[in-house]
Each structure stands twice: as C-alpha cells, then as structure tokens.
Write a protein that holds these residues in place. Structure first.
Motif, PDB file in Angstrom:
ATOM      1  N   MET A 269       0.836  -1.209   0.000  1.00 31.17           N
ATOM      2  CA  MET A 269       0.000   0.000   0.000  1.00 31.17           C
ATOM      3  C   MET A 269       0.876   1.267   0.000  1.00 31.17           C
ATOM      4  SD  MET A 269      -2.646   1.179   2.984  1.00 31.17           S
ATOM      5  CE  MET A 269      -1.353   1.818   4.048  1.00 31.17           C
ATOM      6  N   LEU A 270       1.905   1.286   0.848  1.00 32.62           N
ATOM      7  CA  LEU A 270       2.767   2.475   0.934  1.00 32.62           C
ATOM      8  C   LEU A 270       3.532   2.692  -0.377  1.00 32.62           C
ATOM      9  CD1 LEU A 270       4.193   2.133   4.570  1.00 32.62           C
ATOM     10  CD2 LEU A 270       2.225   3.474   3.805  1.00 32.62           C
ATOM     11  N   ALA A 271       3.920   1.585  -1.030  1.00 31.10           N
ATOM     12  CA  ALA A 271       4.628   1.708  -2.317  1.00 31.10           C
ATOM     13  C   ALA A 271       3.677   2.237  -3.389  1.00 31.10           C
ATOM     14  CB  ALA A 271       5.202   0.353  -2.731  1.00 31.10           C
ATOM     15  N   ALA A 272       2.457   1.694  -3.428  1.00 30.37           N
ATOM     16  CA  ALA A 272       1.495   2.109  -4.456  1.00 30.37           C
ATOM     17  C   ALA A 272       1.113   3.581  -4.284  1.00 30.37           C
ATOM     18  CB  ALA A 272       0.256   1.225  -4.394  1.00 30.37           C
ATOM     19  N   ASP A 273       0.947   4.006  -3.038  1.00 30.75           N
ATOM     20  CA  ASP A 273       0.507   5.381  -2.767  1.00 30.75           C
ATOM     21  C   ASP A 273       1.677   6.351  -2.576  1.00 30.75           C
ATOM     22  OD1 ASP A 273      -2.011   4.348  -2.903  1.00 30.75           O
ATOM     23  OD2 ASP A 273      -2.352   4.299  -0.731  1.00 30.75           O
ATOM     24  N   ARG A 274       2.914   5.827  -2.612  1.00 33.46           N
ATOM     25  CA  ARG A 274       4.122   6.653  -2.452  1.00 33.46           C
ATOM     26  C   ARG A 274       4.082   7.462  -1.157  1.00 33.46           C
ATOM     27  NH1 ARG A 274       6.988   6.855  -7.343  1.00 33.46           N
ATOM     28  NH2 ARG A 274       7.944   8.859  -6.871  1.00 33.46           N
ATOM     29  N   VAL A 275       3.621   6.806  -0.095  1.00 30.00           N
ATOM     30  CA  VAL A 275       3.495   7.454   1.219  1.00 30.00           C
ATOM     31  C   VAL A 275       4.760   7.168   2.034  1.00 30.00           C
ATOM     32  CG1 VAL A 275       2.225   7.381   3.413  1.00 30.00           C
ATOM     33  CG2 VAL A 275       0.974   7.373   1.243  1.00 30.00           C
ATOM     34  N   PRO A 276       5.385   8.212   2.606  1.00 33.93           N
ATOM     35  CA  PRO A 276       6.550   7.976   3.460  1.00 33.93           C
ATOM     36  C   PRO A 276       6.148   7.342   4.789  1.00 33.93           C
ATOM     37  CG  PRO A 276       5.956  10.294   3.530  1.00 33.93           C
ATOM     38  CD  PRO A 276       5.033   9.639   2.530  1.00 33.93           C
ATOM     39  N   PHE A 277       7.125   6.744   5.451  1.00 30.21           N
ATOM     40  CA  PHE A 277       6.823   6.110   6.736  1.00 30.21           C
ATOM     41  C   PHE A 277       8.010   6.252   7.679  1.00 30.21           C
ATOM     42  CE2 PHE A 277       9.405   2.214   6.708  1.00 30.21           C
ATOM     43  CZ  PHE A 277       9.751   2.120   5.362  1.00 30.21           C
ATOM     44  N   VAL A 278       7.686   6.121   8.976  1.00 29.73           N
ATOM     45  CA  VAL A 278       8.716   6.031  10.017  1.00 29.73           C
ATOM     46  C   VAL A 278       8.738   4.590  10.490  1.00 29.73           C
ATOM     47  CG1 VAL A 278       9.409   6.738  12.344  1.00 29.73           C
ATOM     48  CG2 VAL A 278       8.371   8.411  10.790  1.00 29.73           C
ATOM     49  N   GLY A 279       9.915   3.966  10.498  1.00 26.98           N
ATOM     50  CA  GLY A 279      10.083   2.619  11.032  1.00 26.98           C
ATOM     51  C   GLY A 279      10.857   2.695  12.332  1.00 26.98           C
ATOM     52  N   TYR A 280      10.307   2.075  13.366  1.00 26.83           N
ATOM     53  CA  TYR A 280      10.899   2.193  14.706  1.00 26.83           C
ATOM     54  C   TYR A 280      12.343   1.689  14.749  1.00 26.83           C
ATOM     55  CZ  TYR A 280      10.881   2.004  19.859  1.00 26.83           C
ATOM     56  OH  TYR A 280      11.149   2.195  21.193  1.00 26.83           O
ATOM     57  N   HIS A 281      12.647   0.666  13.945  1.00 26.11           N
ATOM     58  CA  HIS A 281      14.003   0.098  13.969  1.00 26.11           C
ATOM     59  C   HIS A 281      14.799   0.385  12.697  1.00 26.11           C
ATOM     60  CE1 HIS A 281      13.335  -1.907  17.773  1.00 26.11           C
ATOM     61  NE2 HIS A 281      12.241  -2.479  17.322  1.00 26.11           N
ATOM     62  N   MET A 282      14.325   1.315  11.878  1.00 27.10           N
ATOM     63  CA  MET A 282      15.078   1.690  10.672  1.00 27.10           C
ATOM     64  C   MET A 282      16.267   2.565  11.082  1.00 27.10           C
ATOM     65  SD  MET A 282      13.440   0.375   8.075  1.00 27.10           S
ATOM     66  CE  MET A 282      12.305  -0.902   8.624  1.00 27.10           C
ATOM     67  N   PRO A 283      17.317   2.639  10.236  1.00 30.79           N
ATOM     68  CA  PRO A 283      18.446   3.517  10.574  1.00 30.79           C
ATOM     69  C   PRO A 283      17.962   4.957  10.805  1.00 30.79           C
ATOM     70  CG  PRO A 283      18.990   2.102   8.733  1.00 30.79           C
ATOM     71  CD  PRO A 283      17.526   1.928   8.974  1.00 30.79           C
ATOM     72  N   PHE A 284      18.395   5.548  11.922  1.00 27.84           N
ATOM     73  CA  PHE A 284      17.962   6.893  12.283  1.00 27.84           C
ATOM     74  C   PHE A 284      18.344   7.885  11.191  1.00 27.84           C
ATOM     75  CE2 PHE A 284      17.886  10.842  14.713  1.00 27.84           C
ATOM     76  CZ  PHE A 284      16.653  10.701  15.324  1.00 27.84           C
ATOM     77  N   PRO A 285      17.478   8.867  10.827  1.00 26.69           N
ATOM     78  CA  PRO A 285      16.255   9.255  11.534  1.00 26.69           C
ATOM     79  C   PRO A 285      15.018   8.408  11.244  1.00 26.69           C
ATOM     80  CG  PRO A 285      16.664  10.786   9.744  1.00 26.69           C
ATOM     81  CD  PRO A 285      17.826   9.842   9.762  1.00 26.69           C
ATOM     82  N   GLY A 286      15.149   7.324  10.523  1.00 27.33           N
ATOM     83  CA  GLY A 286      14.081   6.331  10.458  1.00 27.33           C
ATOM     84  C   GLY A 286      12.933   6.653   9.525  1.00 27.33           C
ATOM     85  N   VAL A 287      13.135   7.566   8.562  1.00 27.93           N
ATOM     86  CA  VAL A 287      12.054   7.984   7.670  1.00 27.93           C
ATOM     87  C   VAL A 287      12.422   7.622   6.231  1.00 27.93           C
ATOM     88  CG1 VAL A 287      10.458   9.856   7.105  1.00 27.93           C
ATOM     89  CG2 VAL A 287      11.849   9.999   9.195  1.00 27.93           C
ATOM     90  N   GLY A 288      11.504   6.955   5.537  1.00 22.67           N
ATOM     91  CA  GLY A 288      11.794   6.575   4.164  1.00 22.67           C
ATOM     92  C   GLY A 288      10.550   6.235   3.373  1.00 22.67           C
ATOM     93  N   TYR A 289      10.799   5.867   2.131  1.00 27.79           N
ATOM     94  CA  TYR A 289       9.749   5.407   1.213  1.00 27.79           C
ATOM     95  C   TYR A 289      10.071   3.955   0.842  1.00 27.79           C
ATOM     96  CZ  TYR A 289       9.033  10.443   0.415  1.00 27.79           C
ATOM     97  OH  TYR A 289       8.803  11.787   0.573  1.00 27.79           O
ATOM     98  N   VAL A 290       9.098   3.279   0.238  1.00 28.46           N
ATOM     99  CA  VAL A 290       9.378   1.972  -0.358  1.00 28.46           C
ATOM    100  C   VAL A 290       8.908   1.952  -1.807  1.00 28.46           C
ATOM    101  CG1 VAL A 290       9.564   0.317   1.541  1.00 28.46           C
ATOM    102  CG2 VAL A 290       7.291   1.130   0.811  1.00 28.46           C
ATOM    103  N   GLU A 291       9.705   1.225  -2.608  1.00 27.42           N
ATOM    104  CA  GLU A 291       9.361   0.983  -4.002  1.00 27.42           C
ATOM    105  C   GLU A 291       9.246  -0.530  -4.161  1.00 27.42           C
ATOM    106  OE1 GLU A 291      11.466   1.752  -8.342  1.00 27.42           O
ATOM    107  OE2 GLU A 291      12.723   1.338  -6.617  1.00 27.42           O
ATOM    108  N   ALA A 292       8.203  -0.999  -4.848  1.00 30.89           N
ATOM    109  CA  ALA A 292       8.063  -2.443  -5.078  1.00 30.89           C
ATOM    110  C   ALA A 292       9.202  -2.919  -5.974  1.00 30.89           C
ATOM    111  CB  ALA A 292       6.716  -2.738  -5.728  1.00 30.89           C
ATOM    112  N   MET A 293       9.835  -4.030  -5.621  1.00 25.20           N
ATOM    113  CA  MET A 293      10.878  -4.634  -6.463  1.00 25.20           C
ATOM    114  C   MET A 293      10.865  -6.140  -6.256  1.00 25.20           C
ATOM    115  SD  MET A 293      14.506  -3.971  -4.492  1.00 25.20           S
ATOM    116  CE  MET A 293      15.340  -5.378  -5.205  1.00 25.20           C
ATOM    117  N   ASP A 294      11.009  -6.899  -7.327  1.00 28.70           N
ATOM    118  CA  ASP A 294      11.024  -8.363  -7.257  1.00 28.70           C
ATOM    119  C   ASP A 294       9.872  -8.840  -6.366  1.00 28.70           C
ATOM    120  OD1 ASP A 294      13.288  -8.160  -8.855  1.00 28.70           O
ATOM    121  OD2 ASP A 294      14.633  -8.116  -7.126  1.00 28.70           O
TER     122      ASP A 294
END
Ligand SMILES: [Zn+2]
Length: 310
Positions: A269-294
C-alpha cells in the motif's frame, strides 16, 4: 643519501601544499584536538501539513550474527549475497530505537517509549519537550523496547498523559503477561483507551491493524492538510533484509506467516501510494519510502523531501 624519485602524483601534492606549508606547522600553544567519538543528533523534526513530527533516537546498539534474527529461513549464501548487494556486512548490524512524537496543534502524542525512561526523556529534552507535556502515549505493541520508557524507579514518566493501545494486543498480554507489561502497563490500565483498526486516536491519526510481529501489533497513519505519513512500528525491523525479503522469518515475529503477510500488504500500500513512513528500527532518523521490487520492496531513505514541507 639519495632522494626518492617523485612520482607525478606526489609532485602534484607537494606543489599544492607549498603555499600553505607555514600555516600547517604545529604551534606549541595548541594541543591536538581531542577525539570525540562517533555522534548523531538524537532528534529529527519536520512538518506534515499542520503537524510537527519528531523522530527521537532513544537508543542504538550493535547486533552480532544478524541472520539469527532477520533471516531464519534464508541460506547463509542468500543472506550474504543480499547483504553484499546492499553494502552492509552479513555478520553485524546496528539496531535503532526510534519513538516518534507528533504535535497535532492540539495535543502532543508520543508513539512508543524506548527501553527505559532516561533514554526517551533525554531524547525528548534534546528535541525541546518535557515529559509532562506529553498528552497521549500510544503503545504500538507490548514488547520491552516499546513500553520500557513509560515507568521506572522514579515512577510514571509522563505524568499528564493518557494512554492508547490496540485492544487485541492488550487482551493477549493481559492473559499471557510479560515482565514489562505486568510492572509498567497493567498499573496504568485505568488511564488507557483500547482501539481497533480504523479507529481515530486523535484528529488525523488512524489505527491500522498490522498483526504478526505481536498478536495485536498496530501501525498508525497520520494525515494533515492532505499529507500522509505512516508509523509502521515493527512491521519490518530491518531496512534491507525484512523489506527486500518480506518472507524471511524474523526471530521476534511471534506469528511469522502473519508478519510476512502484513509486510506485503502494508508496504504494498505504501509503495502504491508513495506514502513515506517512520520505522521504529530503521536507521535513524528512520524515515523513508518503499518501491516495489522483485518479491519485496526497496527502501529509499528520505533526503530533503520533508524539509520542503516547511
Ligand atoms: Zn521493537
């Protein structure tokens, strides 16, 4: 004594250095600058419509043998190859603990609380907030690295807060118990509101079911003036291994099949809508997008996109 022959490269450097040579001589009055150790600012703030969103670094630690946590059903060769392709080692990783505080203009809402009160209050202080300013504490799930900061030896950390958590999550731990839940969460139940997927926690903050990591693990969608940001908590806990390979089993996912299904649905859903997200355990500052791949997703950390919201 013979002088070594100058290579063209060292001759260039020697020539370039000459005009500055006197300034480079050490002076007796100056000691060498101290080594400071690695460092990172513990907060990152940006605007989202009329909201201010601040991610807080409430801890970071190295983890050895990460395949034992993030790739239980991958072969060592697959794990090593994906790591190398993404320029990270396969035998060591770095984990981050990133609560997020959202100022909606009406309320200050804190999502998760880190491992211990000192860490979250320290990061809040760096960001300019005091613990008694927190109006709402939202607990995404009841693991110790998310609930640990709500209370400690000095008592309750957020003296004026009410609490919100998922009813499915709460009901599970009310039966099963765990040390942090029993000592820190149970005593606050009178001040707690329980929500289902789709419920509004505050204006512009909506709960989303993201079950699997824990029985009632919840994510949240923020929306203000048409801008969206998802707080995905622990739906994915590593930006490469868990996103590019959502089917790779994670030691801390209590229902591994449900966690994998949640990753595909939520990040799809986040990839389709190009919505950014905060992941609690992602490398700080923890904010990114996702693109569908494979069969998974590529994590694209934010650069300056959020600064343009100002
Ligand atoms: Zn966690």
């Amino acid at each position: 004594m013979t002088m070594p022959a100058l290579t063209r490269r060292s001759a260039l450097f020697a020539a370039a250095a000459l005009p500055f040579a006197p300034a480079l001589m050490p002076r007796a009055a100056h000691a060498a600058a101290e080594m400071m150790g690695a460092g990172m600012a513990p907060f990152n703030r940006f605007k989202l419509g009329g909201f201010e969103v601040t991610t807080l670094l409430a801890g970071t630690r190295a983890l050895e043998n990460p395949q034992e946590t993030f790739g239980l059903n991958a072969s060592p060769e697959e794990f090593a190859a994906l790591s190398q392709a993404n320029f990270i080692p396969a035998d060591m990783s770095q984990n981050f603990f990133t609560p997020t505080v959202v100022n909606t203009g009406a309320e200050l809402v804190l999502f998760d609380t880190g491992l211990a009160p000192e860490a979250i209050t320290g990061a809040l202080a760096a960001a300019g907030y005091t613990p008694d300013q927190i109006d709402v504490v939202v607990l995404t799930h009841m693991h110790g690295d998310h609930i640990g900061g709500i209370a400690g030896d000095a008592g309750v950390t957020f003296a004026n807060a009410r609490y919100v958590t998922g009813s499915v999550e709460h009901n599970h731990w009310a039966q099963a118990g765990n040390e942090g839940f029993d000592t820190k969460v149970r005593p606050l139940e009178d001040q707690m509101t329980f929500v289902e997927g789709g419920a509004a926690v505050a204006t512009g903050i909506t709960a989303m079911e993201a079950f699997g990591h824990s029985p009632g693990h919840m994510a949240y969608m923020l929306e203000s003036d048409g801008q969206q940001l998802a707080l995905i908590a622990d739906a994915a806990n590593h930006y490469v291994w868990s996103l590019q390979k959502p089917d790779w089993e994670v030691r801390f996912d209590m229902d591994k099949a449900a966690a994998a299904a949640t990753r595909k649905q939520l990040f799809g859903m986040l990839a389709a809508d190009r919505v950014p997200f905060v992941g609690y355990h992602m490398p700080f500052p923890g904010v990114g997008y996702v693109e569908a791949m494979d069969d998974g997703f590529r994590y694209v950390p934010v650069s300056y996109q959020m600064m343009l919201n100002a």
